[in-house]
Scaffold this active site. Structure first.
Site, PDB file in Angstrom:
ATOM      1  N   LEU A  31      18.792  -3.977  -1.386  1.00 50.67           N
ATOM      2  CA  LEU A  31      19.101  -2.784  -0.587  1.00 50.67           C
ATOM      3  C   LEU A  31      18.015  -1.723  -0.723  1.00 50.67           C
ATOM      4  O   LEU A  31      17.689  -1.026   0.236  1.00 50.67           O
ATOM      5  CB  LEU A  31      20.448  -2.187  -1.012  1.00 50.67           C
ATOM      6  N   GLY A  32      17.463  -1.610  -1.930  1.00 49.81           N
ATOM      7  CA  GLY A  32      16.439  -0.584  -2.127  1.00 49.81           C
ATOM      8  C   GLY A  32      15.747  -0.758  -3.469  1.00 49.81           C
ATOM      9  O   GLY A  32      16.284  -1.397  -4.366  1.00 49.81           O
ATOM     10  N   ASN A  35      11.585   3.992  -8.413  1.00 49.02           N
ATOM     11  CA  ASN A  35      11.124   4.046  -9.805  1.00 49.02           C
ATOM     12  C   ASN A  35      12.314   3.925 -10.755  1.00 49.02           C
ATOM     13  O   ASN A  35      12.155   3.811 -11.944  1.00 49.02           O
ATOM     14  CB  ASN A  35      10.337   5.341 -10.075  1.00 49.02           C
ATOM     15  N   PHE A  36      13.533   3.969 -10.193  1.00 51.94           N
ATOM     16  CA  PHE A  36      14.750   3.803 -10.996  1.00 51.94           C
ATOM     17  C   PHE A  36      14.996   2.337 -11.316  1.00 51.94           C
ATOM     18  O   PHE A  36      15.636   1.986 -12.280  1.00 51.94           O
ATOM     19  CB  PHE A  36      15.956   4.355 -10.238  1.00 51.94           C
ATOM     20  N   VAL A  39      18.373  -1.718  -6.238  1.00 50.83           N
ATOM     21  CA  VAL A  39      19.792  -1.775  -5.885  1.00 50.83           C
ATOM     22  C   VAL A  39      19.973  -2.987  -4.974  1.00 50.83           C
ATOM     23  O   VAL A  39      19.271  -3.102  -3.967  1.00 50.83           O
ATOM     24  CB  VAL A  39      20.273  -0.494  -5.180  1.00 50.83           C
ATOM     25  N   LYS A  58      23.098  -1.790  -9.200  1.00 50.21           N
ATOM     26  CA  LYS A  58      21.872  -1.065  -9.546  1.00 50.21           C
ATOM     27  C   LYS A  58      21.361  -1.631 -10.859  1.00 50.21           C
ATOM     28  O   LYS A  58      21.992  -1.487 -11.896  1.00 50.21           O
ATOM     29  CB  LYS A  58      22.145   0.434  -9.671  1.00 50.21           C
ATOM     30  N   ASP A 150      19.126  16.316  -7.492  1.00 50.88           N
ATOM     31  CA  ASP A 150      18.344  15.516  -6.538  1.00 50.88           C
ATOM     32  C   ASP A 150      19.111  15.366  -5.228  1.00 50.88           C
ATOM     33  O   ASP A 150      19.128  14.305  -4.612  1.00 50.88           O
ATOM     34  CB  ASP A 150      18.032  14.139  -7.137  1.00 50.88           C
TER      35      ASP A 150
HETATM   36  C1  LIG Z   1      25.521   2.625  -4.382  1.00 47.11           C
HETATM   37  C2  LIG Z   1      25.261   2.112  -2.998  1.00 47.11           C
HETATM   38  C3  LIG Z   1      26.312   1.719  -2.198  1.00 47.11           C
HETATM   39  N1  LIG Z   1      26.093   1.259  -0.955  1.00 47.11           N
HETATM   40  C4  LIG Z   1      24.834   1.182  -0.494  1.00 47.11           C
HETATM   41  N2  LIG Z   1      24.672   0.719   0.773  1.00 47.11           N
HETATM   42  C5  LIG Z   1      23.504   0.492   1.488  1.00 47.11           C
HETATM   43  C6  LIG Z   1      23.616  -0.247   2.688  1.00 47.11           C
HETATM   44  C7  LIG Z   1      22.474  -0.502   3.427  1.00 47.11           C
HETATM   45  F1  LIG Z   1      22.571  -1.208   4.565  1.00 47.11           F
HETATM   46  C8  LIG Z   1      21.217  -0.042   3.025  1.00 47.11           C
HETATM   47  C9  LIG Z   1      19.928  -0.311   3.804  1.00 47.11           C
HETATM   48  C10 LIG Z   1      19.922   0.250   5.211  1.00 47.11           C
HETATM   49  C11 LIG Z   1      18.566  -0.001   5.845  1.00 47.11           C
HETATM   50  N3  LIG Z   1      18.151  -1.420   5.765  1.00 47.11           N
HETATM   51  C12 LIG Z   1      16.815  -1.591   6.361  1.00 47.11           C
HETATM   52  C13 LIG Z   1      18.155  -1.947   4.385  1.00 47.11           C
HETATM   53  C14 LIG Z   1      19.512  -1.763   3.720  1.00 47.11           C
HETATM   54  C15 LIG Z   1      21.139   0.697   1.855  1.00 47.11           C
HETATM   55  F2  LIG Z   1      19.940   1.162   1.470  1.00 47.11           F
HETATM   56  C16 LIG Z   1      22.278   0.955   1.094  1.00 47.11           C
HETATM   57  N4  LIG Z   1      23.756   1.560  -1.226  1.00 47.11           N
HETATM   58  C17 LIG Z   1      23.964   2.030  -2.490  1.00 47.11           C
HETATM   59  N5  LIG Z   1      22.908   2.452  -3.252  1.00 47.11           N
HETATM   60  C18 LIG Z   1      21.575   2.456  -2.861  1.00 47.11           C
HETATM   61  C19 LIG Z   1      21.010   1.410  -2.138  1.00 47.11           C
HETATM   62  C20 LIG Z   1      19.653   1.464  -1.813  1.00 47.11           C
HETATM   63  C21 LIG Z   1      18.884   2.568  -2.201  1.00 47.11           C
HETATM   64  F3  LIG Z   1      17.574   2.626  -1.899  1.00 47.11           F
HETATM   65  C22 LIG Z   1      19.480   3.619  -2.890  1.00 47.11           C
HETATM   66  N6  LIG Z   1      18.739   4.718  -3.242  1.00 47.11           N
HETATM   67  C23 LIG Z   1      17.797   5.426  -2.395  1.00 47.11           C
HETATM   68  C24 LIG Z   1      17.380   6.740  -3.069  1.00 47.11           C
HETATM   69  C25 LIG Z   1      17.636   6.655  -4.533  1.00 47.11           C
HETATM   70  S1  LIG Z   1      18.891   5.454  -4.636  1.00 47.11           S
HETATM   71  O1  LIG Z   1      18.654   4.485  -5.623  1.00 47.11           O
HETATM   72  O2  LIG Z   1      20.149   6.076  -4.630  1.00 47.11           O
HETATM   73  C26 LIG Z   1      20.815   3.555  -3.223  1.00 47.11           C
END
Ligand SMILES: Cc1cnc(Nc2cc(F)c(C3CCN(C)CC3)c(F)c2)nc1Nc1ccc(F)c(N2CCCS2(=O)=O)c1
Length: 305
Positions: A31-32, A35-36, A39, A58, A150
């Protein structure tokens, strides 16, 4: 396992006794990454028939920025929060083999507010609904003396077309009961374009500096997270694109002190922009707290109907 250890249980009373077992965790997609750490989207499928629930996992990557201790702090912070507008903590998963540990959270299918607003066309009423939900989540944190540090659209997740939640508690601190703010020691990877002046120049963080960041999130919302008008770009245009590195924060502090603020987004309702400007009052004492902001949001939503 660790969570059966009586000492660990005593130190972590709010942890559920049944941690997730890695052998039932099925990887689906990334998902992402930051530097943490990373996920991932996984399905926790103990029955092995794909009826298990989707979860966000995570995984910590101990590096110079974040240590295992930081991770434990984030787990303890998140597991002590219970609010509809804050991403839900589900548990932890140990993979002892690699001595690593993962934080299991509810999966929000629509991703971050940034990618959502890019695609979906939402009206002013829905933006106000999202803003009021973020404000309610921040009021919950303020009442527990947590400082997020943040708050930004990139850390807001979209559960569905009418619900957003605050995520990513990696930088959250608890303000000591006898102080009004938390002072960090090193600036680290600071998102200074979301920072209040006192956070830039004195590394002081409080719920009132979170209020400043909330004003910046309002700006992002009413700019539909358009990258051409994102806070960093607008500030750098004002500072001068030639300025580099550490002197950026001093330039930013000086233009804020001289009264410059992010310009009103196009088609932004006047009362929304004036609320942003209240969040950006130079002295933290003059800024509204999240209780006052919540009332303001309710009033504006009534008028917008
Ligand atoms: C806890 C949590 C629950 N549900 C979700 N759903 C989620 C659903 C998705 F479709 C996507 C994407 C949407 C876009 N396409 C291209 C790829 C998948 C997505 F990015 C997330 N994500 C969570 N956390 C999370 C995930 C990913 C992160 F980069 C970050 N962060 C970012 C800044 C610091 S961070 O680490 O908080 C938190």
């Amino acid at each position: 396992s660790v969570s059966q250890n009586p000492v660990w249980k005593a130190l972590n009373p709010h942890h559920s006794d049944m941690p997730f077992e890695e052998r039932h965790m099925c990887y689906i997609s990334l998902l992402g990454k930051g530097n943490f750490g990373t996920v991932e989207l996984c399905r926790y499928d103990p029955l092995g028939d794909s009826t298990g629930e989707l979860v966000a996992v995570k995984k910590l990557q101990p590096n110079k920025q974040s240590t295992l201790e930081d991770f434990h702090k984030e787990v303890n912070t998140l597991s002590s929060l219970n609010c509809d507008y804050i991403v839900k903590y589900k548990g932890i998963c140990y993979s002892m083999g690699r001595l690593s540990m993962s934080l299991i959270m509810e999966y929000l299918p629509y991703g971050s507010l940034i990618s959502y607003l890019d695609k979906a066309n939402v009206n002013s009423q829905r933006l106000l609904l999202f803003a009021s939900q973020i404000c309610k989540g921040m009021k919950y944190l303020q009442d527990k003396r947590y400082v997020h540090r943040d708050l930004a659209a990139r850390n807001i997740l979209v559960a569905d077309h009418t619900l957003v939640k605050i995520a990513d508690f990696g930088l959250t601190k608890i303000v000591p009961f006898d102080k009004e703010y938390y002072r960090v020691t090193q600036p680290g990877e600071s998102p200074i374009f979301w920072y209040a002046p006192e956070s830039i120049t004195e590394l002081k963080f409080s719920s009132k500096s979170d209020v400043w960041s909330f004003g910046v999130v309002l700006h992002e919302l009413f700019s539909f997270c358009n990258t051409n008008f994102n806070p960093k770009r607008l500030c750098m245009q004002e500072i001068g694109l030639g300025v580099q590195g550490p002197s950026i924060s001093m330039y930013l502090a000086s233009i804020l002190k001289s009264g410059w603020r992010l310009p009103a987004p196009q088609q932004c309702p006047t009362k929304v922009y004036s609320l942003m400007k209240q969040c950006w009052l130079y002295s933290s004492d003059d800024r509204p707290d999240f209780s006052a902001l919540e009332e303001n949001m309710e009033t504006m939503m009534q008028e917008e109907r």
